[in-house]
Design a protein around this motif. Structure first.
Motif, PDB file in Angstrom:
ATOM      1  N   ARG A   6      43.298 -49.766  29.898  1.00  0.00           N
ATOM      2  CA  ARG A   6      42.396 -49.691  28.822  1.00  0.00           C
ATOM      3  C   ARG A   6      41.025 -49.143  29.379  1.00  0.00           C
ATOM      4  O   ARG A   6      40.439 -48.203  28.710  1.00  0.00           O
ATOM      5  CB  ARG A   6      41.886 -51.102  28.380  1.00  0.00           C
ATOM      6  CG  ARG A   6      41.251 -51.018  26.872  1.00  0.00           C
ATOM      7  CD  ARG A   6      41.022 -52.301  26.138  1.00  0.00           C
ATOM      8  NE  ARG A   6      41.895 -53.399  26.842  1.00  0.00           N
ATOM      9  CZ  ARG A   6      41.633 -54.713  26.902  1.00  0.00           C
ATOM     10  NH1 ARG A   6      40.069 -55.121  26.463  1.00  0.00           N
ATOM     11  NH2 ARG A   6      42.230 -55.574  27.563  1.00  0.00           N
ATOM     12  N   ASP A  30      48.491 -43.152  18.813  1.00  0.00           N
ATOM     13  CA  ASP A  30      47.919 -44.624  18.061  1.00  0.00           C
ATOM     14  C   ASP A  30      47.057 -45.142  18.991  1.00  0.00           C
ATOM     15  O   ASP A  30      46.451 -46.131  18.599  1.00  0.00           O
ATOM     16  CB  ASP A  30      49.105 -45.486  17.755  1.00  0.00           C
ATOM     17  CG  ASP A  30      50.070 -45.206  16.683  1.00  0.00           C
ATOM     18  OD1 ASP A  30      49.575 -44.356  15.980  1.00  0.00           O
ATOM     19  OD2 ASP A  30      51.158 -45.626  16.779  1.00  0.00           O
ATOM     20  N   SER A  31      46.658 -44.750  20.158  1.00  0.00           N
ATOM     21  CA  SER A  31      45.558 -45.213  21.094  1.00  0.00           C
ATOM     22  C   SER A  31      44.286 -44.892  20.962  1.00  0.00           C
ATOM     23  O   SER A  31      43.441 -45.474  21.478  1.00  0.00           O
ATOM     24  CB  SER A  31      46.267 -45.049  22.605  1.00  0.00           C
ATOM     25  OG  SER A  31      46.137 -43.668  22.752  1.00  0.00           O
ATOM     26  N   HIS A  52      41.951 -54.467  16.812  1.00  0.00           N
ATOM     27  CA  HIS A  52      42.944 -54.015  17.656  1.00  0.00           C
ATOM     28  C   HIS A  52      42.334 -52.498  18.416  1.00  0.00           C
ATOM     29  O   HIS A  52      43.021 -51.971  19.337  1.00  0.00           O
ATOM     30  CB  HIS A  52      44.067 -53.320  16.705  1.00  0.00           C
ATOM     31  CG  HIS A  52      44.847 -54.431  16.042  1.00  0.00           C
ATOM     32  ND1 HIS A  52      45.579 -55.429  16.935  1.00  0.00           N
ATOM     33  CD2 HIS A  52      44.719 -54.627  14.871  1.00  0.00           C
ATOM     34  CE1 HIS A  52      45.936 -56.206  15.899  1.00  0.00           C
ATOM     35  NE2 HIS A  52      45.537 -55.890  14.792  1.00  0.00           N
ATOM     36  N   TYR A  53      41.169 -52.120  18.105  1.00  0.00           N
ATOM     37  CA  TYR A  53      40.544 -50.806  18.833  1.00  0.00           C
ATOM     38  C   TYR A  53      39.005 -51.184  19.242  1.00  0.00           C
ATOM     39  O   TYR A  53      38.441 -51.837  18.287  1.00  0.00           O
ATOM     40  CB  TYR A  53      40.428 -49.926  17.605  1.00  0.00           C
ATOM     41  CG  TYR A  53      41.739 -49.229  17.488  1.00  0.00           C
ATOM     42  CD1 TYR A  53      42.305 -47.949  18.148  1.00  0.00           C
ATOM     43  CD2 TYR A  53      42.529 -49.547  16.434  1.00  0.00           C
ATOM     44  CE1 TYR A  53      43.537 -47.464  17.991  1.00  0.00           C
ATOM     45  CE2 TYR A  53      43.871 -49.189  16.338  1.00  0.00           C
ATOM     46  CZ  TYR A  53      44.412 -48.188  17.027  1.00  0.00           C
ATOM     47  OH  TYR A  53      45.551 -47.325  16.749  1.00  0.00           O
ATOM     48  N   ASP A  85      42.128 -51.640  10.288  1.00  0.00           N
ATOM     49  CA  ASP A  85      41.646 -52.630  11.399  1.00  0.00           C
ATOM     50  C   ASP A  85      39.977 -52.581  11.138  1.00  0.00           C
ATOM     51  O   ASP A  85      39.369 -52.336  12.303  1.00  0.00           O
ATOM     52  CB  ASP A  85      41.961 -51.594  12.764  1.00  0.00           C
ATOM     53  CG  ASP A  85      41.465 -52.736  13.718  1.00  0.00           C
ATOM     54  OD1 ASP A  85      41.861 -53.946  13.911  1.00  0.00           O
ATOM     55  OD2 ASP A  85      41.002 -52.228  14.939  1.00  0.00           O
ATOM     56  N   HIS A 126      37.343 -44.875  19.070  1.00  0.00           N
ATOM     57  CA  HIS A 126      38.149 -46.211  18.704  1.00  0.00           C
ATOM     58  C   HIS A 126      39.373 -46.077  19.742  1.00  0.00           C
ATOM     59  O   HIS A 126      40.350 -45.439  19.651  1.00  0.00           O
ATOM     60  CB  HIS A 126      38.365 -46.546  17.277  1.00  0.00           C
ATOM     61  CG  HIS A 126      37.145 -46.640  16.516  1.00  0.00           C
ATOM     62  ND1 HIS A 126      36.938 -45.565  15.637  1.00  0.00           N
ATOM     63  CD2 HIS A 126      36.377 -47.606  16.493  1.00  0.00           C
ATOM     64  CE1 HIS A 126      35.800 -46.021  14.928  1.00  0.00           C
ATOM     65  NE2 HIS A 126      35.422 -47.112  15.412  1.00  0.00           N
ATOM     66  N   THR A 128      42.444 -48.079  21.553  1.00  0.00           N
ATOM     67  CA  THR A 128      43.333 -49.422  21.041  1.00  0.00           C
ATOM     68  C   THR A 128      43.186 -50.286  22.452  1.00  0.00           C
ATOM     69  O   THR A 128      42.993 -49.809  23.771  1.00  0.00           O
ATOM     70  CB  THR A 128      44.812 -48.921  21.083  1.00  0.00           C
ATOM     71  OG1 THR A 128      45.545 -50.309  20.810  1.00  0.00           O
ATOM     72  CG2 THR A 128      45.399 -48.449  22.434  1.00  0.00           C
ATOM     73  N   GLU A 130      45.668 -52.624  22.998  1.00  0.00           N
ATOM     74  CA  GLU A 130      46.998 -52.989  23.237  1.00  0.00           C
ATOM     75  C   GLU A 130      47.648 -51.790  23.986  1.00  0.00           C
ATOM     76  O   GLU A 130      47.290 -50.721  24.262  1.00  0.00           O
ATOM     77  CB  GLU A 130      47.581 -52.799  21.769  1.00  0.00           C
ATOM     78  CG  GLU A 130      47.091 -54.142  21.029  1.00  0.00           C
ATOM     79  CD  GLU A 130      47.377 -54.063  19.556  1.00  0.00           C
ATOM     80  OE1 GLU A 130      47.856 -52.981  18.979  1.00  0.00           O
ATOM     81  OE2 GLU A 130      47.184 -54.944  18.806  1.00  0.00           O
TER      82      GLU A 130
END
Length: 131
Positions: A6, A30-31, A52-53, A85, A126, A128, A130
């Protein structure tokens, strides 16, 4: 581990921020999403929290004014939306100045907003949390 990946994504996004054109939002899978503009474009009336972000601000030219607060100290003004989100909050927040060339990473348990009157050129990212 996960945190190292991250942090790596946040650093890479911050380094690439200067090359993001102003205007529409961009995404990398999506990240990561990017949006480039001034406070008038990036700012919001409410503090916004995400699940999530992470909210990341890269100040490109000038100082960017951002308000940040712990979500637990705020009042939710709208329910959480899994689609966007986002959850909007109101309440007292700490004013943070992100200096030119600086990067602010807002923790996932905080809500934040760029002040609309902030005239500095910035990129809102933003990233992620995850894998």
């Amino acid at each position: 581990g996960r945190r190292a990946r991250r942090v790596g994504r946040v650093r890479a996004a911050g380094a690439a921020a200067r090359g993001v054109p102003a205007g529409p939002a961009f995404s990398i899978g999506d990240s990561l999403t990017y949006r480039h503009g001034t406070g008038a474009v990036l700012g919001t009336d409410d503090l916004v929290g995400r699940r999530h972000y992470q909210f990341v601000v890269a100040a490109l030219d000038g100082d960017v004014l951002v308000e940040v607060a712990q979500k637990t100290a705020l009042t939710a003004t709208a329910p959480y939306s899994d689609l966007t989100d986002r959850q909007r909050f109101s309440g007292p927040a700490t004013l943070v100045t992100v200096p030119r060339g600086g990067l602010l990473v807002v923790d996932i348990d905080e809500a934040a907003r760029i002040l609309p009157e902030s005239e500095a050129d910035a990129v809102l990212l933003h990233v992620t949390i995850e894998d």
